[in-house]
Design an enzyme around this catalytic site. Structure first.
Site, short mmCIF file in Angstrom:
data_model
loop_
_atom_site.label_atom_id
_atom_site.label_comp_id
_atom_site.label_asym_id
_atom_site.label_seq_id
_atom_site.Cartn_x
_atom_site.Cartn_y
_atom_site.Cartn_z
CG HIS A 118 -1.99 -1.09 1.08
ND1 HIS A 118 -2.77 -1.50 2.15
CD2 HIS A 118 -2.38 -1.86 0.03
CE1 HIS A 118 -3.58 -2.48 1.76
NE2 HIS A 118 -3.35 -2.71 0.48
CB CYS A 129 4.91 16.53 -13.00
SG CYS A 129 5.68 17.14 -11.48
CB CYS A 151 3.95 20.96 -12.44
SG CYS A 151 3.05 19.73 -11.47
CB SER A 190 -9.08 -6.83 9.25
OG SER A 190 -8.93 -6.12 8.01
#
Length: 245
Positions: A118, A129, A151, A190
């Site tokens: 994750h 970008c 950016c 879980s």
């Protein structure tokens, strides 16, 4: 003990870890009785990609939740250290973690032996970008909705949010590890979040011994050879120490 013998004789031990392994390090889990989302159900909104990208207030809530996050101060606990020591003893250990805290690496397990399913909270990337930054540096700027210095795009922690797919290469490598494991430990998860949880099925179908160590029942308990409802910080070190012996 049969379980110890299986761990001791395994050429490859795959370990899937979830939030439960880090609670003893002071990092709250999400779905437990005192979990982040249990106490504040609306907080899950900030962890949904669509909401995060569309709503500046959701982004501000997200960044607030990480500014003082316990994971920045957390240290590996006995379970993290035991897995690293088991690997150091000569056993081949590969960790597939749902956590973003980096505690397995901090405990001494080589980064190449940890697959962060994750993502990680330690880096931040621009959504527009290729820029990637240290999250610590971003937080030190003190902005409630930080933008890319190159950016001006929206910045997001390098973590996978709901509605966002896992990195295909990382998931593919994790499935390979699960399929090659002779023993597969699922610790503190879980097992409700897919596709990470389905790594248990990949392991079982390939003949691995599945061991689930978790406080609460999981959807995969019936597939497991061993289900341990014991304290993670106690039982994981005990298993690892016995296997090393």
């Amino acid at each position: 003990m049969e379980l110890i013998d299986r761990i001791r004789g395994a050429r490859l031990i795959g370990v899937l870890t979830g939030a439960g392994i880090s609670t003893a390090s002071g990092i709250p889990d999400y779905r437990g009785p005192d979990g982040v989302w249990t106490r504040t159900p609306s907080a899950v909104n900030a962890f949904t990609l669509e909401n995060f990208m569309a709503d500046a207030e959701v982004r501000r809530e997200f960044w607030r939740s990480y500014t003082g996050h316990a994971a920045w101060r957390a240290e590996p606990n006995a379970a993290h250290r035991a897995l690293a020591e088991l690997d150091g003893s000569g056993a081949a250990v590969r960790v597939l973690t749902q956590n973003v805290d980096g505690l397995h690496q901090k405990a001494g397990l080589a980064a190449r032996k940890v697959l962060e399913l994750h993502g990680t909270m330690h880096t931040t990337r621009c959504t527009s970008c290729p820029v990637r930054l240290s999250t610590t540096e971003v937080l030190e700027r003190g902005e409630d909705d930080p933008r890319c210095p190159e950016c001006g795009g929206i910045l997001k922690l390098d973590v996978v949010l709901f509605g966002q797919t896992l990195d295909g290469e990382v998931l593919g490598r994790a499935r390979h590890v699960a399929a090659a494991s002779e023993v597969f430990l699922a610790i503190g998860s879980s097992l409700q979040v897919e596709p990470a949880a389905s790594l248990c099925t990949v392991a079982v179908r390939s003949g691995a011994t599945l061991v689930i160590v978790n406080r609460d029942p999981t959807p995969y308990d019936e597939d497991a050879d061993f289900v341990l409802r014991e304290d993670i910080e106690t039982v994981v070190p005990e298993l690892c120490a016995a296997a090393e012996g």
